[in-house]
Design an enzyme around this catalytic site. Structure first.
Site: not given
Length: 501
Positions: A125, A69
């Site tokens: 994130h 990610c």
């Protein structure tokens, strides 16, 4: 000036104005979406909207993201490799005081500088331990979503072990109490639609929609799952429903753009952030490996571009494109400037995508991770320490070193007469030789990485190891701080958020 020349001059000016009109840009990023999970790659999962949009645009079939990610998101936003931002190792955990550095403007900064209204919806994130790293302080006018890497689709809670649990949902800087009956895929698409419906479309929009879907946990309303009752693997069945929910949401969003009269002026980019997580229903067949690995299944991403301004529509591009390339490509489309950025690793790929031109990219660094455990012995005469995890693409050649992660080829789970929920993979399988640490493939001829050519072409191996070392010498120190107990949401009203002043 004769009348005919005046008319001609005015016509040229009009054409130029039309040609240079700044497009709205919609960037949709799916999470953990596998290569074999979209209809046009032969999946049994139904994706009619994605299939249609990609068929009308340009499908990217030599397109690469990162294995997990944060690395993909950081390179999308910065246009720079992980080795140049200090994020070479794993990802940013919620309890870590770490973030994408502020030493260079990121994509929304540049879009705003070019006159765009900038909006982020969904997953961030990229670090949040200080308020200065929140999306609203990184170039986004608005943010609605979550800061960590995963959470429950309904309660919006994220737990790191038993004692670090908190809610993660924000509307700009403000924590929001979630509606526990609202599924996040539908919630985020509704927010995008609300922004579009109330938008002054005379100003160009940059919309970054980073879906939570289709990352674990496997949760989806039954109306999406029941159409896949024929899939006997329970994880795959739920995952398929999650994909269908995302596909429907994308269809609703594009319909909103059309109803607002903005769609014809919109460039849409769709991308996954990494390969599918096969232990949670995803699939990358026939590619080797999955999320977290340096095999093609971890990084060869699903992606396409849609837009009326594409010169060659309804096509497929097999030119080499990487997630870092979106930064200069989108800033270029916006009519913006790259002045003030640190040296970029991305290339402007608009002519490649729109006109079918050759890619300016000849080489692609997948990563060099200095914090991985070394494997085997260093190759004699190698300028690069091949005991460490790294991978590089140069032309058709790809070299992998160190521990690349599980190298299994995993068919679609419905083809197995087992429920994969009860099947365990060894996540550290690399090869039959535990000391082997170099692989070489010709990806053009062998996209599924069946034939390791490292012993057959040692001079190619050495050439690629030399290139790895040259890149490694440009790397900044890897930043991977220890977990900070002060990040615990119980100290912050039960919410994940900044904890360092």
């Amino acid at each position: 000036m004769p009348t005919s020349r005046v008319v001609y001059f005015l016509l040229l000016c009009f054409v130029k104005i039309v040609h240079t009109k700044q497009p709205h840009i919609l960037f949709v990023l799916a999470d953990d979406y596998g290569y074999n999970d979209i209809g046009y790659h032969g999946s049994e999962i139904k994706t009619p909207n994605l299939d249609r949009l990609s068929a009308e645009g340009v499908r990217l079939e030599n397109y690469y993201v990162q294995p997990i990610c944060t690395p993909t998101r950081s390179q999308l936003m910065s246009g720079r490799y992980q080795i140049h931002t200090g994020l070479q190792h794993e990802l940013i955990w919620p309890t870590q005081p770490n973030a994408l550095p502020r030493d260079s403007p990121i994509l929304p900064d540049k879009m705003r500088e070019a006159g765009y209204s900038t909006h982020a919806v969904g997953k961030w994130h990229l670090g949040f331990y200080k308020e200065e790293y929140l999306p609203n302080n990184r170039g986004f006018d608005t943010f609605y979503g979550y800061l960590t890497g995963s959470e429950d689709y309904y309660t919006k809670t994220n737990c790191q072990g038993q004692n670090f649990c908190g809610i993660d949902l924000r509307d700009n800087f403000k924590p929001v109490v979630p509606n526990k009956d609202q599924y996040s895929t539908e919630m985020y698409s509704k927010r995008v639609i609300d922004i579009v419906n109330n938008y002054n479309s005379s100003k160009p929009m940059f919309m970054y929609l980073a879906f939570q879907a289709v990352h674990a946990p496997l949760e989806v309303p039954s109306k999406y799952q029941k159409q896949y009752a024929h899939i006997k693997n329970h994880a795959r069945q739920k995952y398929a429903g999650m994909v269908s929910a995302m596909d429907e949401a994308i269809g609703n969003i594009t319909a909103a753009f059309q109803a607002k009269g903005m769609w014809d002026d919109t460039i849409m980019v769709f991308s996954t952030d990494n390969g599918g997580q096969i232990l949670k229903g995803g699939n990358n067949w026939p590619l080797r490996g999955w999320k977290g690995s340096l095999w093609e299944g971890g990084m060869h991403g699903v992606g396409f571009v849609h837009g009326k301004t594409l010169q060659k529509k309804r096509g497929v591009s097999t030119e080499l494109i990487h997630v870092t390339d979106w930064y200069p490509t989108l800033v270029g489309l916006a009519g913006g400037s790259l002045n003030g950025t640190k040296p970029l690793d991305g290339f402007d790929q608009w002519k490649t995508i729109s006109e079918g031109a050759k890619s300016p990219r000849k080489m692609l660094l997948h990563n060099i991770d200095p914090l991985t455990k070394p494997i085997g012995d260093k190759l004699e005469g190698s300028p690069f320490d091949n005991r460490y995890r790294a991978a590089l693409r140069w032309g058709d050649w790809k070299v992998i070193t160190g521990n690349p992660g599980n190298g299994s080829w995993v068919p679609e789970p419905n083809a197995w007469n087992i429920n994969r929920n009860n099947f365990t993979f060894d996540m550290n399988v690399c090869s039959f030789d535990p000391k082997k640490n170099i692989w070489l493939f010709n990806i053009a001829k062998d996209p599924v990485e069946r034939a390791d050519l490292s012993t057959r072409y040692p001079y190619i191996v050495m050439k690629l190891l030399t290139k790895l070392q040259e890149l490694n010498e440009t790397a900044v120190p890897c930043v991977y701080p220890p977990f900070d107990p002060n990040s615990n949401p119980q100290y912050h009203g039960g919410w994940w958020g900044p904890w360092v002043k």
